[in-house]
Design a protein around this motif. Structure first.
Motif, PDB file in Angstrom:
ATOM      1  N   CYS A  22       0.842  -1.193   0.000  1.00 53.24           N
ATOM      2  CA  CYS A  22       0.000   0.000   0.000  1.00 53.24           C
ATOM      3  C   CYS A  22       0.877   1.243   0.000  1.00 53.24           C
ATOM      4  N   ALA A  23       0.852   1.972  -1.100  1.00 55.32           N
ATOM      5  CA  ALA A  23       1.694   3.170  -1.212  1.00 55.32           C
ATOM      6  C   ALA A  23       1.344   4.186  -0.128  1.00 55.32           C
ATOM      7  N   ARG A  24       0.082   4.263   0.279  1.00 53.94           N
ATOM      8  CA  ARG A  24      -0.332   5.226   1.312  1.00 53.94           C
ATOM      9  C   ARG A  24       0.401   4.959   2.618  1.00 53.94           C
ATOM     10  N   VAL A  25       0.523   3.697   2.996  1.00 52.81           N
ATOM     11  CA  VAL A  25       1.231   3.334   4.227  1.00 52.81           C
ATOM     12  C   VAL A  25       2.702   3.702   4.098  1.00 52.81           C
ATOM     13  N   ILE A  26       3.289   3.424   2.950  1.00 46.40           N
ATOM     14  CA  ILE A  26       4.688   3.756   2.708  1.00 46.40           C
ATOM     15  C   ILE A  26       4.885   5.267   2.764  1.00 46.40           C
ATOM     16  N   LEU A  27       3.989   6.035   2.127  1.00 43.27           N
ATOM     17  CA  LEU A  27       4.115   7.496   2.127  1.00 43.27           C
ATOM     18  C   LEU A  27       3.996   8.075   3.529  1.00 43.27           C
ATOM     19  N   GLU A  32       6.994  10.627   7.966  1.00 47.66           N
ATOM     20  CA  GLU A  32       7.493  10.608   9.342  1.00 47.66           C
ATOM     21  C   GLU A  32       9.022  10.680   9.364  1.00 47.66           C
ATOM     22  N   CYS A  33       9.670   9.950   8.474  1.00 49.98           N
ATOM     23  CA  CYS A  33      11.138   9.996   8.380  1.00 49.98           C
ATOM     24  C   CYS A  33      11.614  11.387   7.989  1.00 49.98           C
ATOM     25  N   MET A  34      10.917  12.020   7.054  1.00 48.97           N
ATOM     26  CA  MET A  34      11.332  13.332   6.574  1.00 48.97           C
ATOM     27  C   MET A  34      11.237  14.395   7.672  1.00 48.97           C
ATOM     28  N   LEU A  35      10.320  14.221   8.614  1.00 49.27           N
ATOM     29  CA  LEU A  35      10.187  15.171   9.725  1.00 49.27           C
ATOM     30  C   LEU A  35      11.450  15.226  10.574  1.00 49.27           C
ATOM     31  N   TRP A  59       3.786  13.078  -4.386  1.00 50.20           N
ATOM     32  CA  TRP A  59       3.981  13.477  -2.992  1.00 50.20           C
ATOM     33  C   TRP A  59       5.108  14.493  -2.884  1.00 50.20           C
ATOM     34  N   CYS A  60       6.203  14.262  -3.579  1.00 49.14           N
ATOM     35  CA  CYS A  60       7.329  15.214  -3.563  1.00 49.14           C
ATOM     36  C   CYS A  60       6.903  16.568  -4.115  1.00 49.14           C
ATOM     37  N   ARG A  61       6.133  16.551  -5.181  1.00 51.32           N
ATOM     38  CA  ARG A  61       5.662  17.807  -5.769  1.00 51.32           C
ATOM     39  C   ARG A  61       4.784  18.567  -4.767  1.00 51.32           C
ATOM     40  N   LEU A  62       3.948  17.871  -4.040  1.00 52.63           N
ATOM     41  CA  LEU A  62       3.057  18.505  -3.070  1.00 52.63           C
ATOM     42  C   LEU A  62       3.798  19.016  -1.832  1.00 52.63           C
ATOM     43  N   THR A  63       4.845  18.310  -1.416  1.00 50.05           N
ATOM     44  CA  THR A  63       5.538  18.661  -0.182  1.00 50.05           C
ATOM     45  C   THR A  63       6.756  19.548  -0.404  1.00 50.05           C
ATOM     46  N   GLY A  64       7.202  19.664  -1.648  1.00 49.58           N
ATOM     47  CA  GLY A  64       8.375  20.473  -1.941  1.00 49.58           C
ATOM     48  C   GLY A  64       9.684  19.715  -1.863  1.00 49.58           C
ATOM     49  N   HIS A  65       9.637  18.441  -1.474  1.00 49.39           N
ATOM     50  CA  HIS A  65      10.841  17.622  -1.454  1.00 49.39           C
ATOM     51  C   HIS A  65      11.189  17.232  -2.889  1.00 49.39           C
ATOM     52  N   ALA A  66      12.402  16.715  -3.098  1.00 51.27           N
ATOM     53  CA  ALA A  66      12.832  16.367  -4.455  1.00 51.27           C
ATOM     54  C   ALA A  66      13.210  14.899  -4.540  1.00 51.27           C
ATOM     55  N   LEU A  67      12.637  14.216  -5.521  1.00 51.09           N
ATOM     56  CA  LEU A  67      13.077  12.861  -5.832  1.00 51.09           C
ATOM     57  C   LEU A  67      14.338  13.003  -6.672  1.00 51.09           C
ATOM     58  N   VAL A  68      15.477  12.711  -6.082  1.00 48.65           N
ATOM     59  CA  VAL A  68      16.774  12.929  -6.716  1.00 48.65           C
ATOM     60  C   VAL A  68      17.076  11.832  -7.726  1.00 48.65           C
ATOM     61  N   VAL A  69      16.862  10.591  -7.327  1.00 48.46           N
ATOM     62  CA  VAL A  69      17.164   9.462  -8.205  1.00 48.46           C
ATOM     63  C   VAL A  69      16.286   8.273  -7.825  1.00 48.46           C
ATOM     64  N   HIS A  70      15.961   7.478  -8.817  1.00 49.99           N
ATOM     65  CA  HIS A  70      15.198   6.245  -8.627  1.00 49.99           C
ATOM     66  C   HIS A  70      15.853   5.171  -9.480  1.00 49.99           C
ATOM     67  N   THR A  71      16.316   4.121  -8.844  1.00 54.63           N
ATOM     68  CA  THR A  71      16.933   3.003  -9.539  1.00 54.63           C
ATOM     69  C   THR A  71      16.414   1.709  -8.935  1.00 54.63           C
ATOM     70  N   GLY A  72      15.719   0.914  -9.755  1.00 54.64           N
ATOM     71  CA  GLY A  72      15.187  -0.352  -9.254  1.00 54.64           C
ATOM     72  C   GLY A  72      14.236  -0.126  -8.098  1.00 54.64           C
ATOM     73  N   ASP A  73      14.550  -0.714  -6.951  1.00 51.39           N
ATOM     74  CA  ASP A  73      13.702  -0.576  -5.776  1.00 51.39           C
ATOM     75  C   ASP A  73      14.229   0.465  -4.791  1.00 51.39           C
ATOM     76  N   ARG A  74      15.111   1.362  -5.287  1.00 56.60           N
ATOM     77  CA  ARG A  74      15.706   2.395  -4.425  1.00 56.60           C
ATOM     78  C   ARG A  74      15.301   3.785  -4.894  1.00 56.60           C
ATOM     79  N   TYR A  75      15.042   4.647  -3.917  1.00 56.92           N
ATOM     80  CA  TYR A  75      14.632   6.028  -4.168  1.00 56.92           C
ATOM     81  C   TYR A  75      15.448   6.916  -3.238  1.00 56.92           C
ATOM     82  N   LEU A  76      15.910   8.046  -3.733  1.00 59.44           N
ATOM     83  CA  LEU A  76      16.620   9.012  -2.914  1.00 59.44           C
ATOM     84  C   LEU A  76      15.863  10.329  -2.978  1.00 59.44           C
TER      85      LEU A  76
END
Length: 80
Positions: A22-27, A32-35, A59-76
């Motif tokens: 569930c992406a909602r649970v992950i988000l 919480e981590c970003m806080l 979510w990044c667009r709404l919060t102002g955070h930036a998705l720097v890179v996405h490779t496979g199952d990893r996101y920064l």
């Protein structure tokens, strides 16, 4: 934040969402981590849900955070 796996990008923080479907649970967990991060610090996420990238971009667009890179199952993400 969990530590079942390790950061491959030496991020300031790491969250292993594993195979949560569930992406909602992950988000919620990511928010919480970003806080805990200061501006410009990074969070690396490992998540196997292939649909997460769509929700994470929005979510990044709404919060102002930036998705720097996405490779496979990893996101920064960089804190705004």
């Amino acid at each position: 934040m969990t530590t079942h796996a390790a950061s491959i990008w030496q991020a300031n923080a790491f969250h292993d969402a594993g195979d949560q479907g569930c992406a909602r649970v992950i988000l919620d967990a990511i928010a919480e981590c970003m806080l805990r991060l200061a501006p410009h610090q990074t969070l690396e996420i490992r998540a196997t849900d292939p649909c997460l990238v769509i929700d994470l971009i929005a979510w990044c667009r709404l919060t102002g955070h930036a998705l720097v890179v996405h490779t496979g199952d990893r996101y920064l993400i960089r804190h705004a």
